[in-house]
Design a protein around this motif. Structure first.
Motif, PDB file in Angstrom:
ATOM      1  N   GLU A  34       0.903  -1.118  -0.047  1.00  0.00           N
ATOM      2  CA  GLU A  34       0.041   0.045  -0.200  1.00  0.00           C
ATOM      3  C   GLU A  34       0.948   1.255  -0.224  1.00  0.00           C
ATOM      4  OE1 GLU A  34      -2.397  -0.157   3.323  1.00  0.00           O
ATOM      5  OE2 GLU A  34      -3.531  -2.036   2.687  1.00  0.00           O
ATOM      6  N   ARG A  35       0.394   2.412  -0.656  1.00  0.00           N
ATOM      7  CA  ARG A  35       1.235   3.668  -0.555  1.00  0.00           C
ATOM      8  C   ARG A  35       0.190   4.713  -0.683  1.00  0.00           C
ATOM      9  NH1 ARG A  35       4.878   1.875  -4.570  1.00  0.00           N
ATOM     10  NH2 ARG A  35       3.881  -0.136  -4.118  1.00  0.00           N
ATOM     11  N   GLY A  36       0.763   5.982  -0.287  1.00  0.00           N
ATOM     12  CA  GLY A  36       0.158   7.371  -0.565  1.00  0.00           C
ATOM     13  C   GLY A  36       0.653   7.755  -1.835  1.00  0.00           C
ATOM     14  N   VAL A  37      -0.607   8.409  -2.329  1.00  0.00           N
ATOM     15  CA  VAL A  37      -0.395   9.087  -3.652  1.00  0.00           C
ATOM     16  C   VAL A  37      -1.092  10.338  -3.555  1.00  0.00           C
ATOM     17  CG1 VAL A  37      -0.824   9.065  -6.099  1.00  0.00           C
ATOM     18  CG2 VAL A  37      -0.419   6.919  -5.051  1.00  0.00           C
ATOM     19  N   TRP A  38      -0.175  11.541  -3.889  1.00  0.00           N
ATOM     20  CA  TRP A  38      -0.786  12.907  -3.732  1.00  0.00           C
ATOM     21  C   TRP A  38      -0.630  13.404  -5.308  1.00  0.00           C
ATOM     22  CZ3 TRP A  38       2.097  10.568  -0.439  1.00  0.00           C
ATOM     23  CH2 TRP A  38       1.888  10.562   0.876  1.00  0.00           C
ATOM     24  N   ILE A  39      -1.883  14.202  -5.596  1.00  0.00           N
ATOM     25  CA  ILE A  39      -2.089  14.592  -6.956  1.00  0.00           C
ATOM     26  C   ILE A  39      -2.038  16.336  -7.017  1.00  0.00           C
ATOM     27  CG2 ILE A  39      -3.230  14.713  -9.236  1.00  0.00           C
ATOM     28  CD1 ILE A  39      -4.646  12.213  -8.344  1.00  0.00           C
ATOM     29  N   TYR A  40      -0.945  16.731  -7.557  1.00  0.00           N
ATOM     30  CA  TYR A  40      -0.993  18.230  -7.541  1.00  0.00           C
ATOM     31  C   TYR A  40      -1.865  18.685  -9.096  1.00  0.00           C
ATOM     32  CZ  TYR A  40       0.609  22.757  -9.232  1.00  0.00           C
ATOM     33  OH  TYR A  40       0.675  24.163  -9.581  1.00  0.00           O
ATOM     34  N   VAL A  41      -2.855  19.562  -8.928  1.00  0.00           N
ATOM     35  CA  VAL A  41      -3.719  19.989  -9.891  1.00  0.00           C
ATOM     36  C   VAL A  41      -3.516  21.531 -10.011  1.00  0.00           C
ATOM     37  CG1 VAL A  41      -5.688  19.997 -11.071  1.00  0.00           C
ATOM     38  CG2 VAL A  41      -5.363  18.102  -9.414  1.00  0.00           C
ATOM     39  N   PRO A  42      -2.808  21.855 -11.183  1.00  0.00           N
ATOM     40  CA  PRO A  42      -2.835  23.527 -11.097  1.00  0.00           C
ATOM     41  C   PRO A  42      -4.032  24.241 -11.456  1.00  0.00           C
ATOM     42  CG  PRO A  42      -2.019  22.407 -13.160  1.00  0.00           C
ATOM     43  CD  PRO A  42      -2.198  21.286 -12.282  1.00  0.00           C
ATOM     44  N   ALA A  43      -4.080  25.507 -11.024  1.00  0.00           N
ATOM     45  CA  ALA A  43      -5.284  26.359 -11.253  1.00  0.00           C
ATOM     46  C   ALA A  43      -5.729  26.490 -12.804  1.00  0.00           C
ATOM     47  CB  ALA A  43      -5.168  27.642 -10.672  1.00  0.00           C
ATOM     48  N   ASP A  60       4.407   7.573  -2.870  1.00  0.00           N
ATOM     49  CA  ASP A  60       5.330   7.019  -1.843  1.00  0.00           C
ATOM     50  C   ASP A  60       5.853   5.831  -2.287  1.00  0.00           C
ATOM     51  OD1 ASP A  60       5.908   8.823  -0.003  1.00  0.00           O
ATOM     52  OD2 ASP A  60       4.409   8.223   1.400  1.00  0.00           O
ATOM     53  N   PRO A  61       6.795   4.959  -1.835  1.00  0.00           N
ATOM     54  CA  PRO A  61       7.137   3.681  -2.060  1.00  0.00           C
ATOM     55  C   PRO A  61       5.977   2.761  -1.273  1.00  0.00           C
ATOM     56  CG  PRO A  61       8.678   4.485  -0.587  1.00  0.00           C
ATOM     57  CD  PRO A  61       7.982   5.635  -0.757  1.00  0.00           C
ATOM     58  N   GLY A  62       6.011   1.714  -1.520  1.00  0.00           N
ATOM     59  CA  GLY A  62       5.213   0.525  -0.951  1.00  0.00           C
ATOM     60  C   GLY A  62       5.548   0.241   0.242  1.00  0.00           C
ATOM     61  N   VAL A  63       4.501  -0.320   0.984  1.00  0.00           N
ATOM     62  CA  VAL A  63       4.732  -0.936   2.291  1.00  0.00           C
ATOM     63  C   VAL A  63       3.810  -2.018   2.391  1.00  0.00           C
ATOM     64  CG1 VAL A  63       4.861  -0.763   4.716  1.00  0.00           C
ATOM     65  CG2 VAL A  63       5.617   1.157   3.599  1.00  0.00           C
ATOM     66  N   MET A  64       4.133  -3.065   2.651  1.00  0.00           N
ATOM     67  CA  MET A  64       3.361  -4.424   2.933  1.00  0.00           C
ATOM     68  C   MET A  64       2.930  -4.465   4.527  1.00  0.00           C
ATOM     69  SD  MET A  64       3.740  -8.618   2.066  1.00  0.00           S
ATOM     70  CE  MET A  64       4.725  -8.834   3.456  1.00  0.00           C
ATOM     71  N   PRO A  65       1.595  -4.127   4.817  1.00  0.00           N
ATOM     72  CA  PRO A  65       1.404  -4.194   6.265  1.00  0.00           C
ATOM     73  C   PRO A  65       1.577  -5.382   6.800  1.00  0.00           C
ATOM     74  CG  PRO A  65      -0.428  -2.980   4.871  1.00  0.00           C
ATOM     75  CD  PRO A  65       0.524  -3.806   3.897  1.00  0.00           C
ATOM     76  N   ALA A  66       2.001  -5.410   8.082  1.00  0.00           N
ATOM     77  CA  ALA A  66       1.935  -6.683   8.656  1.00  0.00           C
ATOM     78  C   ALA A  66       0.527  -7.306   9.131  1.00  0.00           C
ATOM     79  CB  ALA A  66       2.882  -6.625  10.170  1.00  0.00           C
ATOM     80  N   LEU A  67       0.367  -8.562   9.500  1.00  0.00           N
ATOM     81  CA  LEU A  67      -0.671  -9.382   9.819  1.00  0.00           C
ATOM     82  C   LEU A  67      -1.039  -9.191  11.131  1.00  0.00           C
ATOM     83  CD1 LEU A  67      -0.493 -12.310   7.392  1.00  0.00           C
ATOM     84  CD2 LEU A  67      -1.685 -10.227   6.906  1.00  0.00           C
ATOM     85  N   GLU A 105      11.673  -1.220  -5.315  1.00  0.00           N
ATOM     86  CA  GLU A 105      11.145  -0.556  -5.903  1.00  0.00           C
ATOM     87  C   GLU A 105      11.978   0.235  -6.856  1.00  0.00           C
ATOM     88  OE1 GLU A 105       7.491   1.007  -4.802  1.00  0.00           O
ATOM     89  OE2 GLU A 105       6.640  -0.766  -3.917  1.00  0.00           O
ATOM     90  N   TYR A 106      12.848   1.097  -6.059  1.00  0.00           N
ATOM     91  CA  TYR A 106      13.576   2.167  -6.519  1.00  0.00           C
ATOM     92  C   TYR A 106      14.767   1.914  -7.021  1.00  0.00           C
ATOM     93  CZ  TYR A 106      10.194   5.588  -4.461  1.00  0.00           C
ATOM     94  OH  TYR A 106       9.081   6.115  -3.992  1.00  0.00           O
ATOM     95  N   ASP A 107      15.594   1.076  -6.205  1.00  0.00           N
ATOM     96  CA  ASP A 107      17.222   0.740  -6.640  1.00  0.00           C
ATOM     97  C   ASP A 107      17.277  -0.534  -7.810  1.00  0.00           C
ATOM     98  OD1 ASP A 107      18.285   2.671  -4.791  1.00  0.00           O
ATOM     99  OD2 ASP A 107      17.713   1.301  -3.204  1.00  0.00           O
TER     100      ASP A 107
END
Length: 578
Positions: A51-60, A112-119, A132-134
């Motif tokens: 899971e990860r957060g995603v933010w969208i910037y929308v210009p005026a 953001d990079p992904g994180v797999m939540p613990a059970l 993901e990145y390297d």
């Protein structure tokens, strides 16, 4: 001694701190419209369980009726922040530059990079950032292209023009940005990197060599690093970034490198972010194209691949193309393994026509000196009559993959599944060759003078070289040709091969057509067309300067700056440079 003592004294003094203040472009201003920020959480399929957060910037200035440019940022949770001592203030920079028309109306996607939540509460999450990145390869690019861009595109009108799509990031996010564009320049062509992690965290240290070897791609790259960046177990960040910049400049890329005094942080980076964005988008109305005429030192791959000729589609709609073979009259035959067909490309008319059906999944093809067509049927080596298509079984009860025929009439073939390589004399005597070390023998080929036998090992990165003995057997085998490999495994997936009159070996691999010099080194990689797996190559055309490539369901060709040899003729190649 006094001079030395003075030098040592100066060297022991602490360096004066260099300040990197924010510029006007990083500050909000009256009259500049502010964009809005939206947020959502994404669960990935390509990176399962994360899971990860995603933010969208929308210009005026965004209008749903007009496709917006795109800028993707890794480590989006940090990169989109506008408050705090170390905030990047990227949305403010976008507000100012878009208002000034220094860049197009652009949707910013901060991920953001992904994180797999613990059970369970007493278990630790799995953090996916380095994976993901390297990591090399196209995983992260596919994640963006197949998941994130379509999701954002459901709400906002995003351009599909790669010239108007940029990607950036810092540290591991920087190399992730470069890798995404490197793998998919059909989607991203503008790259912004800060203190990029081009060291051996997950193989990124190979980039300087790859950039120099691989045919230039249509990319524009801006880089920043500091002289006091990390120097740890995986390498020196500053040295690595210098190597990458040097390679990009050598290969003719449009690249800018800004160097500061800082370490592995964003003190310098956030200060020059507007500078980097201005440079990156300065010519945004002009398409970014690959530079095939770099200045300065020669670019080896351009000595072989003709920049004026790119891959041209010859035929498509097949199942799996394989086994391209040059006929004595100049025609090229190739197989469709899955559909059990053989096709012909007419040398005079260039028309592609079906030659034979019901081939029992014939794979490799090769013509002999007398014009006999040999085929690797699923259950036998056969010869095929060019007039009637009738087959004659030469070697029964085998499972051949590829075949090479000598000028005197004997031949060699591989059995990939069985891990065997065979020699069959002109009299029909069959000999199992001692090719210990070759795990999955695939392509097989003779050197131009027929003194060596080359065997491509599909299971790893090697093409083996053997000396052919007077009785047709082989000796003195070595894993000789050192191929480039991708990130997913140690396999190059080396398949069919062809050879030039200078003794250069061209190998169809997962990465592309790799060109090896006689001493066994990859000196160039021809860029991949947007096709399936590369399976085989052959030189053809009036001057043997056209390279035919079978790839997935398609066949391509392009003019080369090198010349092939007819498989049934022997040519002694020149002595190589060492």
């Amino acid at each position: 001694m006094r001079v030395l003592a003075s030098f040592l004294l100066l060297a022991s003094l602490p360096l004066l701190a260099v300040e990197y203040p924010l510029t006007r472009d990083s500050e909000p201003h009256p009259g500049v419209p502010e964009g809005k920020i939206e947020h959502f959480t994404w669960t990935s399929k390509i990176f399962p369980g994360t899971e990860r957060g995603v933010w969208i910037y929308v210009p005026a200035q965004y209008k749903a009726s007009e496709p917006a440019a795109v800028m993707v940022f890794q480590d989006g949770g940090r990169m989109h922040q506008t408050e705090g001592a170390n905030a990047w203030r990227t949305p403010i920079v976008l507000d100012n530059l878009i208002h000034e028309k220094a860049m197009p109306v652009t949707i910013g996607i901060f991920i953001d990079p992904g994180v797999m939540p613990a059970l369970k509460e007493d278990e630790r999450e799995r953090y996916n950032r380095s994976y993901e990145y390297d990591g090399m390869g196209d995983r992260y690019a596919r994640f963006l292209i197949e998941e994130i861009l379509p999701e954002v595109g459901r709400k906002y009108n995003l351009t599909d023009d790669p010239n108007l799509r940029g990607i950036g990031g810092s540290s591991s996010g920087g190399i992730a940005a470069f890798t995404a564009a490197w793998e998919r320049p059909d989607t991203f062509r503008r790259v912004l990197m800060f203190v990029g992690s081009f060291t051996n965290l997950r193989g990124g240290d190979v980039y300087p060599g790859l950039i120099r070897k691989v045919e230039p791609k249509p990319l524009k790259v801006w880089m920043q690093d500091g002289e006091h960046d990390l120097n740890i177990y995986s390498g020196s960040w500053f040295m690595a970034n210098q190597d990458v910049h040097s390679a990009l400049a050598y290969a003719g890329y449009d690249v800018e490198f800004v160097i500061g005094q800082e370490g592995h942080n964003n003190k310098h980076g956030r200060s020059v972010l507007p500078q980097g964005m201005r440079w990156l988008w300065s010519d945004w109305k002009k398409p970014i194209e690959a530079n095939h005429t770099p200045k300065g030192e020669r670019h080896f791959v351009l000595e072989f691949g003709d920049p004026a000729s790119q891959w041209e589609l010859v035929s498509e709609g097949h199942g799996l193309t394989e086994g391209p073979a040059l006929a004595p009259n100049g025609d090229v035959y190739f197989t469709d393994v899955r559909k059990s067909q053989i096709w012909k490309i007419d040398a005079k008319t260039e028309k592609v026509s079906l030659f034979k059906e019901n081939t029992n999944h014939t794979n490799g093809l090769m013509f002999s000196k007398d014009g006999t067509l040999y085929g690797c049927r699923a259950d036998a080596i056969v010869t095929i009559d060019l007039k009637s298509g009738a087959e004659t079984v030469v070697v029964p009860d085998v499972h051949p993959n590829d075949v090479a025929v000598t000028a005197k009439g004997d031949f060699y073939f591989t059995e990939l599944g069985e891990g065997k390589v065979w020699n069959v004399s002109a009299k029909g005597e069959k000999h199992l060759l001692d090719t210990k070390g070759v795990e999955k023998p695939n392509g097989v080929l003779l050197s131009p003078d027929e003194s060596l036998l080359f065997v491509a090992d599909y299971a790893n990165r090697w093409v083996w070289s053997y000396q052919i003995q007077p009785d047709g057997t082989v000796a003195n085998g070595q894993p000789f040709y050192h191929l480039e490999v991708g990130d997913y495994s140690t396999r190059s997936r080396a398949d069919g091969m062809t050879v030039s009159d200078t003794g250069h070996l061209l190998v169809a691999t997962e990465m592309g057509v790799q060109i090896c010099d006689q001493p066994g080194r990859v000196v160039g990689v021809l860029a991949k067309p947007n096709a399936g797996p590369f399976t085989n190559v052959v030189f053809a055309g009036p001057d043997l300067e056209t390279l035919y490539l079978t790839a997935g369901d398609k066949v391509y060709r392009r003019h080369m700056r090198m010349k092939g040899v007819k498989p049934w003729e022997t040519v002694k190649p020149p002595k190589p440079g060492l």
